[in-house]
Write a protein that holds these residues in place. Structure first.
Motif, mmCIF file in Angstrom:
data_model
loop_
_atom_site.group_PDB
_atom_site.id
_atom_site.type_symbol
_atom_site.label_atom_id
_atom_site.label_comp_id
_atom_site.label_asym_id
_atom_site.label_seq_id
_atom_site.Cartn_x
_atom_site.Cartn_y
_atom_site.Cartn_z
ATOM 1 N N GLY A 97 0.800 -1.216 0.000
ATOM 2 C CA GLY A 97 0.000 0.000 0.000
ATOM 3 C C GLY A 97 0.835 1.270 0.000
ATOM 4 N N ILE A 98 2.163 1.141 -0.070
ATOM 5 C CA ILE A 98 3.052 2.299 -0.121
ATOM 6 C C ILE A 98 3.157 2.752 -1.565
ATOM 7 C CG2 ILE A 98 5.387 3.139 0.296
ATOM 8 C CD1 ILE A 98 5.580 0.985 2.510
ATOM 9 N N ILE A 99 2.843 4.021 -1.806
ATOM 10 C CA ILE A 99 2.797 4.552 -3.167
ATOM 11 C C ILE A 99 3.794 5.697 -3.289
ATOM 12 C CG2 ILE A 99 1.320 5.625 -4.896
ATOM 13 C CD1 ILE A 99 -1.048 4.398 -3.262
ATOM 14 N N ILE A 100 4.620 5.653 -4.340
ATOM 15 C CA ILE A 100 5.590 6.706 -4.629
ATOM 16 C C ILE A 100 5.319 7.179 -6.053
ATOM 17 C CG2 ILE A 100 8.032 7.284 -4.796
ATOM 18 C CD1 ILE A 100 8.513 4.806 -2.935
ATOM 19 N N PHE A 101 4.964 8.433 -6.231
ATOM 20 C CA PHE A 101 4.610 8.992 -7.542
ATOM 21 C C PHE A 101 3.504 8.189 -8.215
ATOM 22 C CE2 PHE A 101 9.199 10.108 -7.152
ATOM 23 C CZ PHE A 101 9.035 11.468 -7.010
ATOM 24 N N GLY A 102 2.578 7.661 -7.442
ATOM 25 C CA GLY A 102 1.475 6.880 -7.989
ATOM 26 C C GLY A 102 1.853 5.461 -8.355
ATOM 27 N N ILE A 103 3.037 5.010 -7.958
ATOM 28 C CA ILE A 103 3.536 3.680 -8.303
ATOM 29 C C ILE A 103 3.772 2.904 -7.017
ATOM 30 C CG2 ILE A 103 5.387 2.427 -9.468
ATOM 31 C CD1 ILE A 103 5.875 5.095 -11.006
ATOM 32 N N PRO A 104 3.352 1.630 -6.947
ATOM 33 C CA PRO A 104 3.577 0.848 -5.723
ATOM 34 C C PRO A 104 5.062 0.634 -5.442
ATOM 35 C CG PRO A 104 2.052 -0.274 -7.198
ATOM 36 C CD PRO A 104 2.593 0.881 -7.946
ATOM 37 N N LEU A 105 5.393 0.548 -4.180
ATOM 38 C CA LEU A 105 6.772 0.317 -3.748
ATOM 39 C C LEU A 105 7.355 -0.946 -4.378
ATOM 40 C CD1 LEU A 105 9.171 0.897 -1.805
ATOM 41 C CD2 LEU A 105 7.980 -0.568 -0.162
ATOM 42 N N GLU A 106 6.530 -1.961 -4.573
ATOM 43 C CA GLU A 106 7.002 -3.228 -5.118
ATOM 44 C C GLU A 106 7.637 -3.061 -6.496
ATOM 45 O OE1 GLU A 106 4.212 -2.689 -3.596
ATOM 46 O OE2 GLU A 106 3.717 -4.346 -2.264
#
Length: 130
Positions: A97-106
């Motif tokens: 559920g971690i989102i960076i610039f609309g992209i998941p951390l995975e």
């Protein structure tokens, strides 16, 4: 190219292939999320081969981050916002559920693990200078 690889390295390559098949089977049977699968299938073998290379490990990590982060932002952002694919419809992929610039951390973890794994495996098994 493979004929110059020592018997020990050939055995390790066979073990790596068998390990990946076993981990893939276990991951499918137990429904691993993306981070757990990455940790077991790519991070553990990468750490082993980084140890065996006995070189400057920080260079591999820095190079992986410099390639994977901008490419993840560009490719995944375009893919997500053009609706070419959807992370949120797959709970196994966007598990943190971690989102960076609309992209998941995975996506960032996968890009870095992908880069380091394949470069390290190539250099360990096939680089003629080793």
């Amino acid at each position: 190219m493979i004929k110059f690889v020592s018997k020990e390295k050939k055995l390790q390559l066979v073990f790596l292939i068998i390990y990946e098949v076993i981990i893939g089977t276990i991951a499918l049977n137990f429904n691993f999320n993306a981070l757990l699968y990455l940790a077991t299938s790519w991070v553990l073998p990468t750490m082993f081969f980084l140890y065996k290379l006995r070189t400057d490990r920080s260079g591999y990590i820095f190079e992986a981050l410099m390639w994977s982060i901008p490419n993840s932002i560009l490719i995944d952002w375009v893919g997500h916002y053009s609706r070419a694919w959807n992370y949120w419809g797959n709970p196994l992929f966007a598990s943190t559920g971690i989102i960076i610039f609309g992209i998941p951390l995975e996506s960032f973890v996968w890009g870095s693990a992908f880069w380091i794994f394949y470069v390290v495996v190539y250099e360990y098994f096939f680089d003629e200078n080793r």
